[in-house]
Every structure is written in structure tokens, then in C-alpha cells.
Design an enzyme around this catalytic site. Structure first.
Site, PDB file in Angstrom:
ATOM      1  N   GLU A  63       0.703  -1.288  -0.151  1.00 53.20           N
ATOM      2  CA  GLU A  63       0.040  -0.076   0.076  1.00 53.20           C
ATOM      3  C   GLU A  63       0.962   1.243  -0.028  1.00 53.20           C
ATOM      4  O   GLU A  63       0.541   2.416   0.464  1.00 53.20           O
ATOM      5  CB  GLU A  63      -0.964  -0.032   1.263  1.00 53.20           C
ATOM      6  CG  GLU A  63      -1.954  -1.007   1.354  1.00 53.20           C
ATOM      7  CD  GLU A  63      -2.684  -1.344   2.610  1.00 53.20           C
ATOM      8  OE1 GLU A  63      -2.677  -0.142   3.275  1.00 53.20           O
ATOM      9  OE2 GLU A  63      -3.498  -2.343   2.665  1.00 53.20           O
ATOM     10  N   CYS A  64       1.929   1.379  -0.819  1.00 52.19           N
ATOM     11  CA  CYS A  64       2.867   2.154  -0.726  1.00 52.19           C
ATOM     12  C   CYS A  64       2.834   2.988  -2.118  1.00 52.19           C
ATOM     13  O   CYS A  64       2.444   2.458  -3.298  1.00 52.19           O
ATOM     14  CB  CYS A  64       4.191   1.656  -0.526  1.00 52.19           C
ATOM     15  SG  CYS A  64       5.770   2.923  -0.502  1.00 52.19           S
TER      16      CYS A  64
END
Length: 201
Positions: free
Chosen positions: A77-78
Site C-alpha cells: 500500500e505504498c
């Protein structure tokens, strides 16, 4: 009288010679430190480590002997997560040429890898078709830092440099002897010319 003087003089000279022979030459402590440091700084390798893959099976890094290795800490989730795509492309292009990528999911930065190992594996496969070896989720910094990352970040262990993992997708380039050769910034793409040149060299 003359004979007595000669005897006394002889005894005096003999005494001086014995004193000189008992004098201890001081050892240069800096030389000792240099020798000790050269022993301490002798390069170790990644081959001493065994880890678990994302399915929970043992993965012996000694199985990678003779290959160039890129070790990278990943997150789902970067903002840098799309690097998975370039990682897979580079792996596909060079995996037959003694090169491998090993991914280590980590939740150390912004809680951007919150899922379980199973969820991470599904995400990587579904979204990016990842086929390079993925390991189980670990910590890459702090008090619970994985021993492999202690090696990668401490000069006393890797023989190259002290460093710290700055963010997700930092890359560690390991040569064919299992030694750390280069640390690459998280924002440098996996297909950057500097990395490709290193793989091909």
C-alpha cells in the site's frame, strides 16, 4: 689497585647490559587496533542465513551461491508499490543469467504492509504477476530487525558500510560471492541503468 678497578668496571657494564635486555619495547596500540579492525571488518556473506518464504517453508540463502542477488523490502500500500512491475520485468529478463530478486514484505513504514503472508502473496500474484521469490513478512528496522537486515545495515557485519533502510523498496545488491556490494535508494527504479549495468557486468 688497577686490577680491582677493571673488575668493578666490568661488573658495571655487565649490569647495564642485563638491564637493557629486560627493557620491554612498548607495543604500538594503534597497530594492534588496525589488526583487530581488519579481523572484525572481514566481510561476511548472506549465505549464513536461512529465512522462511511467504508460504512458511525454509529458504536457505546459501542456495543462491554464484548468483547476483537483489534483496528488496516491499509493501502493498505504498506509493512505490508499482515498482513490483519493474522488479518482475528485470527478473524475467535476467533470471536465466545468474540473477535473482528476493522480496521481503515489511510493515515498518507507514503501516503500508498490514496484511498476512497469504494476503500479500495473493496481492503480488494478482496485481503484478510476481514470480520471483517472496519471503514471509519481517521487520527491517528497530529492535526487532531481522538478522539478515542487521547484516545488510551494519558495516561490522557486511564489511561495506553502515546504512539504514530509508523506506519501502530499498535495494541491496549482493555479488556472486554473497557479499553486499551496493545499497540503492528506494526511489531508484529496479530497471535503472545503474542497476542493469551492475547485473550485466
Amino acid at each position: 689497585m688497577r686490577q680491582a678497578f677493571v673488575i668493578v668496571l666490568g661488573l658495571f657494564l655487565l649490569s647495564c647490559m642485563q638491564q637493557k635486555s629486560n627493557v620491554k619495547v612498548p607495543v604500538d596500540s594503534s597497530e594492534n587496533e588496525q589488526v583487530q579492525n581488519s579481523i572484525t571488518m572481514e566481510k561476511q556473506t548472506i549465505y549464513q542465513f536461512k529465512v522462511k518464504d511467504i508460504s512458511g517453508n525454509e529458504f536457505d540463502l546459501a542456495s543462491l551461491k554464484g548468483k547476483k542477488v537483489m534483496i528488496v523490502n516491499t509493501a502493498s500500500e505504498c506509493g512505490l508499490t508499482p515498482q513490483y512491475e519493474q522488479l518482475q520485468e528485470v527478473y524475467d529478463q535476467y533470471k536465466a543469467k545468474n540473477f535473482v530478486i528476493v522480496g521481503f514484505p515489511a510493515n515498518n513504514f507507514g503501516a503500508q504492509e498490514p496484511g498476512s503472508n497469504e494476503q500479500i502473496a495473493t496481492f503480488c500474484k494478482k496485481n503484478f504477476g510476481v514470480t520471483f521469490p517472496m519471503m514471509e513478512k519481517i521487520s527491517v528496522k528497530g529492535d526487532d530487525m531481522h538478522p539478515l537486515y542487521q547484516f545488510l545495515t551494519q558495516k561490522a557485519k557486511n564489511g561495506l558500510e553502515d546504512n539504514e533502510v530509508q523506506w519501502n523498496f530499498q535495494k541491496y545488491l549482493i555479488n556472486t560471492k554473497g557479499e553486499l556490494e551496493k545499497v540503492v535508494s528506494p526511489r531508484t527504479l529496479p530497471n535503472d541503468p545503474s542497476i542493469i549495468d551492475w547485473i550485466k557486468a
